[in-house]
Design an enzyme around this catalytic site. Structure first.
Site, short mmCIF file in Angstrom:
data_model
loop_
_atom_site.label_atom_id
_atom_site.label_comp_id
_atom_site.label_asym_id
_atom_site.label_seq_id
_atom_site.Cartn_x
_atom_site.Cartn_y
_atom_site.Cartn_z
N GLY A 125 0.82 -1.21 0.00
CA GLY A 125 0.00 0.00 0.00
C GLY A 125 0.85 1.25 0.00
N GLY A 126 2.11 1.13 -0.46
CA GLY A 126 2.95 2.32 -0.57
C GLY A 126 3.30 2.96 0.75
CB SER A 211 3.46 -3.57 -3.10
OG SER A 211 3.63 -2.28 -3.65
#
Length: 522
Positions: A125-126, A211
């Protein structure tokens, strides 16, 4: 009327009896928790692993959670951490975000003997979005493989990554800035302490993430603070060279101010000046919504001057991943790493000439490899060039560094596209492997789910489960996945027709990218 009341009471008793029959009570180091059993899997949700990081605990390392009396209901997720949800998130949150969020969730098989291997999930989710509650992160299918699956929340955005001179002055142990990473470490320690209560084996722990969660895996693989906490790792689309746009705690990097300077800049947007304890008190008094301030995956680039993100803090994150891997300063553990065939990246250049100019003296060779016909769409080329630099080549690099140390490693490429999306996606976009890894494709695709989708999900989930259980993704009934070796450059490609072990089809592109990265590195 009396007969109706008796019937209603009897029905209620039946319901309660069924609920109790499906309930499980486990004694943790903080108190007893009651979970629920369904379809052969028992789950426990929303169990605190640290004190709520609110008030005076905002921007502090996670503190031990308070114990409780009686039996705590653990049948519902706790709040995901405070954030502004991202509308097109591949894994939509299932709860309302809140600052009180440091909780974890456990899935185990209903019936099992012996110690269960532990698999721990870290979401992406960055570092500004994400949580453990999305349906696609359900751990049931791993539990059915005989695994204790654990997921948890960690602070994101300015709650999880923030620095300010007043915080530095306040700190006694020097643990600063990367509070989200501190949460991850605290959660891993919690499940290891409590593994036996759930039937798990604290000496057989695998961590994996996607991610930002994949970058977190590389952080864990190169941080001396977590030595011995886990025994193998998997990084999905998590790079392997450096954290995107990372800066230093007190010294700026990558043309960015230091994290402390960014914190001061954010404070000024709220009318808070100074760097003393009074300024910190005002910052801690800000309502959570004011700290979020609209920050999410869609706005993070525009807000980078007031949102530091992960930083080199000298304790948890001590340098670039590629430097640490190259120097052998990494955990000596097995690793699975890879990326998707149409992953994300950041490439600049409005024309092909501008795009390939970043390859320097290899610009012409790169253009021939990426666009042999000279007719490719510029946007498609930008995606390829960007993804190779951000995701694909760095994953290969990390595996090469481990194999040079005689450590077992496996590379994958996820190229499978769900049947219902093939007319829209020429390849597998970022994060689309997740429901296949978890075998939660039904939750993702619903009525559009095909038999091919379900078959692929079962295979991918089994490979991941095998690695968690034995340290090798291979197992009975699956196509053989060869260990990574630089000389053969073989990986497991999850293609439209099934898993296929082959030499990397993007070897030429990645070799050029590697040379580009080496020449551009400061």
């Amino acid at each position: 009327m009396r007969a109706i009341r008796i019937a209603v009471f009897a029905a209620a008793q039946v319901i309660i009896s069924c609920m109790l029959a499906n309930a499980q009570v486990v004694s943790t180091d903080l108190g007893k928790v009651k979970g629920e059993t369904a379809d052969g899997v028992t789950s426990f949700k929303g169990i605190p692993f640290a004190t709520p990081p609110v008030g005076q605990f905002r921007w502090r390392p996670p503190q031990p959670a308070a114990s409780w009396a009686g039996v705590r209901d653990a049948t519902q997720f706790g709040h995901d951490c405070m954030q502004k949800p991202f509308p097109s998130d591949a894994a939509p949150l299932g709860t309302t975000p809140a600052e009180d969020c440091l909780v974890g969730n456990v899935w185990i098989p209903e019936h099992h003997t012996g110690k269960l291997p532990i698999l721990i999930w870290i979401y992406g989710g960055g570092w500004v979005n994400g949580g453990s509650s999305p349906d696609v992160y359900d751990g049931s299918q791993f539990a059915k493989q005989g695994i204790l699956f654990y997921s948890f929340n960690y602070r994101v955005g300015r709650f999880g990554f923030f620095a300010h001179p007043a915080l530095t002055a306040e700190s006694k142990d020097g643990m600063l800035g990367n509070y989200g990473f501190m949460d991850q470490i605290a959660a891993i320690k919690w499940i290891r302490r409590n593994a036996a209560a759930f039937g798990g084996d604290p000496d057989n722990v695998t961590v994996f993430g996607e991610s930002a969660g994949g970058w977190s895996i590389n952080m864990l693989m190169t941080s001396s603070l977590v030595s011995g906490l886990f025994h193998r790792a998997m990084a999905e689309s998590g790079g392997g060279r450096e954290i995107i746009n990372v800066t230093g705690l007190r010294e700026g990097m990558n043309k960015r101010p230091s994290a402390e300077q960014i914190g001061v800049a954010f404070a000024s947007t709220k009318g808070i000046s100074g760097t003393d304890a009074s300024a910190l008190e005002k910052l801690r008094a800000l309502p959570p919504e004011s700290l979020v301030d609209g920050l999410n995956l869609a706005t993070m680039q525009a807000q980078e001057n007031t949102n530091p993100g992960p930083m080199i803090d000298g304790k948890i994150v001590v340098g670039r991943f590629d430097d640490l891997y190259s120097q052998g300063k990494n955990q000596k553990l097995p690793l699975v790493a890879g990326a998707n065939s149409m992953d994300i990246g950041f490439a600049v250049g409005k024309t092909t000439e501008e795009l390939f100019s970043v390859f320097g003296p290899d610009a012409q060779a790169a253009q021939k490899v990426y666009d042999p016909s000279g007719s490719a769409d510029i946007r498609a080329l930008q995606t390829e060039v960007g993804a190779d630099a951000l995701m694909l080549e760095p994953a290969r690099f990390s595996l090469r560094m481990l194999t040079a140390q005689d450590l077992p490693a496996w590379e994958y490429r996820f190229s499978y596209v769900a049947t219902s999306m093939r007319s829209l996606w020429p390849g597998a976009p970022h994060a689309t492997e997740i429901p296949f890894v978890f075998d939660t494709v039904k939750a993702k695709y619903g009525a559009q789910l095909s038999e091919d989708d379900a078959r692929m999900a079962k295979q991918v989930n089994t490979y991941w489960g095998n690695f968690a259980k034995t340290g090798d993704p291979n197992g009975k009934g699956l196509p053989s996945w060869p260990r990574y070796e630089k000389s053969t450059d073989e990986l497991m490609n999850f293609t439209l027709t099934g898993p296929k072990a082959e030499a990397d089809p993007r070897k030429k592109q990645l070799d050029l990218t590697e040379m580009r990265v080496k020449s551009a590195k400061p």
